[in-house]
Scaffold this motif. Sequence first.
Motif, PDB file in Angstrom:
ATOM      1  N   GLU A 737       0.759  -1.147  -0.016  1.00 23.01           N
ATOM      2  CA  GLU A 737       0.138   0.443  -0.069  1.00 23.01           C
ATOM      3  C   GLU A 737       0.492   1.679  -0.182  1.00 23.01           C
ATOM      4  N   LEU A 738       1.868   1.079   0.116  1.00 21.39           N
ATOM      5  CA  LEU A 738       3.120   2.443  -0.218  1.00 21.39           C
ATOM      6  C   LEU A 738       3.044   3.073  -1.100  1.00 21.39           C
ATOM      7  N   PRO A 739       2.957   2.853  -2.595  1.00 23.85           N
ATOM      8  CA  PRO A 739       2.629   3.946  -3.290  1.00 23.85           C
ATOM      9  C   PRO A 739       0.978   4.836  -3.156  1.00 23.85           C
ATOM     10  N   GLU A 740       0.003   4.503  -2.494  1.00 22.56           N
ATOM     11  CA  GLU A 740      -1.340   4.337  -2.446  1.00 22.56           C
ATOM     12  C   GLU A 740      -0.720   5.715  -1.416  1.00 22.56           C
ATOM     13  N   ARG A 741      -0.819   5.490   0.269  1.00 19.34           N
ATOM     14  CA  ARG A 741       0.088   6.357   1.327  1.00 19.34           C
ATOM     15  C   ARG A 741       0.462   7.330   0.530  1.00 19.34           C
ATOM     16  N   ASP A 747      -0.787  13.953  -1.595  1.00 15.24           N
ATOM     17  CA  ASP A 747      -1.840  15.351  -2.077  1.00 15.24           C
ATOM     18  C   ASP A 747      -2.218  16.294  -0.544  1.00 15.24           C
ATOM     19  N   ARG A 748      -2.784  15.515   1.232  1.00  8.48           N
ATOM     20  CA  ARG A 748      -2.780  16.567   2.133  1.00  8.48           C
ATOM     21  C   ARG A 748      -1.605  17.346   1.701  1.00  8.48           C
ATOM     22  N   LEU A 749      -0.269  17.112   1.572  1.00  7.58           N
ATOM     23  CA  LEU A 749       0.874  18.171   1.372  1.00  7.58           C
ATOM     24  C   LEU A 749       0.666  19.186   0.539  1.00  7.58           C
ATOM     25  N   ALA A 752      -2.380  21.332   2.015  1.00  6.15           N
ATOM     26  CA  ALA A 752      -2.125  22.258   3.349  1.00  6.15           C
ATOM     27  C   ALA A 752      -1.005  23.564   2.641  1.00  6.15           C
ATOM     28  N   ASP A 753      -0.352  23.438   1.431  1.00  3.49           N
ATOM     29  CA  ASP A 753       0.205  24.295   0.831  1.00  3.49           C
ATOM     30  C   ASP A 753      -1.096  25.158   0.243  1.00  3.49           C
ATOM     31  N   ARG A 754      -1.830  24.875  -0.355  1.00  2.00           N
ATOM     32  CA  ARG A 754      -2.702  25.577  -0.825  1.00  2.00           C
ATOM     33  C   ARG A 754      -3.694  26.505   0.011  1.00  2.00           C
ATOM     34  N   GLU A 755      -3.668  25.876   1.252  1.00  2.00           N
ATOM     35  CA  GLU A 755      -4.325  26.508   2.588  1.00  2.00           C
ATOM     36  C   GLU A 755      -3.678  27.105   2.846  1.00  2.00           C
ATOM     37  N   ASN A 756      -2.110  27.721   2.853  1.00  2.00           N
ATOM     38  CA  ASN A 756      -1.717  28.135   3.206  1.00  2.00           C
ATOM     39  C   ASN A 756      -1.162  29.721   2.554  1.00  2.00           C
ATOM     40  N   GLN A 757      -1.249  28.930   1.003  1.00  2.00           N
ATOM     41  CA  GLN A 757      -0.923  30.080  -0.069  1.00  2.00           C
ATOM     42  C   GLN A 757      -2.573  31.262   0.640  1.00  2.00           C
ATOM     43  N   ARG A 758      -3.520  30.407   0.416  1.00  2.00           N
ATOM     44  CA  ARG A 758      -4.605  31.038  -0.062  1.00  2.00           C
ATOM     45  C   ARG A 758      -4.597  31.730   1.214  1.00  2.00           C
ATOM     46  N   LEU A 759      -4.093  31.475   2.841  1.00  2.00           N
ATOM     47  CA  LEU A 759      -4.159  32.653   3.684  1.00  2.00           C
ATOM     48  C   LEU A 759      -2.899  33.494   3.787  1.00  2.00           C
TER      49      LEU A 759
END
Length: 886
Positions: A737-741, A747-749, A752-759
Amino acid sequence: MRTADIRTRFLDFFAERGHTVVPSAPLPTPDPTLLFVNAGMVPFKPYLTGEAAPPWPRATSVQKCVRTLDIEEVGRTTRHGSFFQMNGNFSFGDYFKEEAIAFAWDLSTRSVADGGFGLDPARIWVTVHHSDAESRALWRRVAELPDERIVARGDEDNFWSMGVPGPCGPCSELYYDRGPALGRAGGPAVDEDRYMEFWNLVFMQYERGEGPGKTGYPILGELPRRNIDTGMGLERMATLLQGVDNLYETDETRPVLDRAAELAGVRYGADAADDVRLRVVADHVRTALMLLADGTAPGNEGRGYVLRRILRRAVRSMRQLGYGDPALADLLAVARDHMAPSYPEVTEAYERIADQARGEEDAFRATLKQGTTVLDTAVARVKADGGRQLPGAQAFLLHDTYGFPLDLTLEMAAEQGVEVDREGFTALMRAQRERARADARARKSGSAADTSALRAVLDEHGPTDWRAWSTLTTESRVLALTGPAGPVPVAREGEIVTAVLDRTPFYAESGGQDSDAGRLSGPSTEAEVLDVQRPLPGLVAHQVRVTAGELAVGDTVHAAVDPEWRLGARQAHSGTHVLHAALREVLGPTALQSGSYNRPGYLRLDFPWRGGLSATVRSEVEEAANRALRRDLPVGVRWMTLPEAKELGALALFDETYGEQVRVVEIGGAWSRELCGGTHVEHAAQIGVVALTAESSVGAGMRRLEAAVGIEGFGYLARERDLVARLAEQVQAPRAELPERIAALLDRLKAADRENQRLRQAALAARAAELAGRAVDVAGVRVATATAEGDAGAARALALEVRGHLPAERPGVAAVTLPGAKPVLAVAVNGAARAAGLSASALVKRLLGGRGGGSDEVAQGGGVPQNHLTEALTALPEAVRAGVGA
């Protein structure tokens, strides 16, 4: 101040003064007289000597350098380091002494806040050549130095040349007084520990003639174009600015030293001998990191031998500190983290770096076991003969063949109650260094073995009876010996010569296969075979180093190929054929090998192909190759005419000249059928495994596959398995399951980057609105000012955002400053301001004294001291009034 910041500050200083910033050249140099770049001026040598026209009138660089002639002194003194960085500024017929001296003094003494190094002018001493009255006068005028701090010295210290006819000239060196705690007063002529040299200014103004060494040659006259070559030791400046005692304690080296101490369970400063060992480790690990990053690989000669010695000295020092486990990968990671700010490539290449270092460390640990057996046998022989001293030749053999440092031999011999003939060892080492210098001279002149002498041997004795396909040993007669100067009757211990035998079992490098390794032995001689070539058709020549006794023309010797080496070579060459057939099976017949190289444990294969191979395709190729190994396809050799071979479908891979009969190597019959003169296994399963390690581009439309084979292939797969296991443990997921994990984590990072950029954007907009609301009226123009944090892009972004919040119908100007090491001023004006006659570019240039640029709508500039930004904002209202004609 961090070393990386010192580096940046130096380059910025000279870039602002019209110098082109030239990136560091790689450490391996094409200069035939050098193995590595050993001075900052080496990449500029063609321009300084007039061999080539310089592309710029002035340049600046921070050059990576390696010097190993005094490697034994590393760690024992505070001044010797095998890797160092040289800050330099260069003028090619542009400025000369006055500007060079002024630049050096300005940067050295200018305050840190204003972009300088902030050295105390009262603690700086300089030296000049005793004949250079002009430089003495300049130091008095430019720096206001008193005469007592301007020291006159002779040719040995203050006159530069390259040791051959060409440019030369006086030099002037800058020293810094580190205080009475470090030595006697009186200047650099009295104590160069207390007074540390940190910058050397070379004034190339004369042409010298023939003559030995640094003195005794004639000055032929003035150069038509005078040049400047300066060198500031980056590590020395870091030592001064970081307030540490020596270069081993600076921020790029001390962390490695501390980690080594932590692993070994010792404390730096508690024991003088341990301190030396820790400094050796710290220096050598950093040097190895930089050499590996620049593509040097451990080996038995040239650059590879230098790197191997450095790595082994580091391993040996850790062993002396009481740490017996593998340590290089751990220590290299520390060095990587602290060198990456200046050299990001060490991070990009770290996996390869660590892998090579691990392999070398493992090999040396095995060598220690083998060498210990040899030493024990030699000591027992000395004792049996009633002696108490191990011959210097035996210590040299351990050093040269098994990589034993002398101190290791001394220690292990002393444990058994035996001394070592150090004088004999030193004499042999000195002779080897002289031979190395002679080899360098031979490389420079392009001379090799005397081909005419070898032609005479071929004419007299006929072709070599070459038996590499059928045996690993032969009884052979020495037909000829050739040295750098021509034929010799005898080669003595330590000498390297070219030997021609009447018959040989050694494979000569050809067809992509590296030459065999092995030994020649006889009643009165032992010689190591270093290389085997075919300098003339039909003649095999062996480069050998005599390790014991004498090798003479007419001697009968037992020629023996190293069986482990040959096994590895056979696996690699057959593996190349297997990989080629697998590649064609997957990609089709157009994937035809266009070049290859193989040695024990490794192979590479080049083939024409557009675009990189996907992971799926690479996996299919690797699987096809290993299926052939699992099926244990037979390997056979047939002789036939070239037309017969072509009719049979055999691949002739290179534009070579073939005889009437050609050798065809088959693996699984028609599955792989190639014309080949190499050595091969008897069955495919003997290859062991083919593990693809890399796929890359080697030119337009050309790809390269690399693979590990045999035991090295299994080792590579084991490391890959361990890596997957560590990843699975870290992300707490089953391996499948490593590739999916990992994809989910990425994707989460990203989210988070997009949210940080928005803020950040929202915060920027809110601040911009507030700043626009505080704008003041200047001659009918709304003027808003602010200070930004971050980089030059942040200043520009804030200026644009503030402009966007100013009323569009009224002229508006937004000016943002960015303080710090690289101060920046950014200005943005709206359409109404443009209509009123204002230009962002004109405002920046006016406020910064002509610096900066951009468009009428937005512009920025820098390269000025921090206080100039404050003055610029103060002057902004007047500039706006002038712009609108108020």
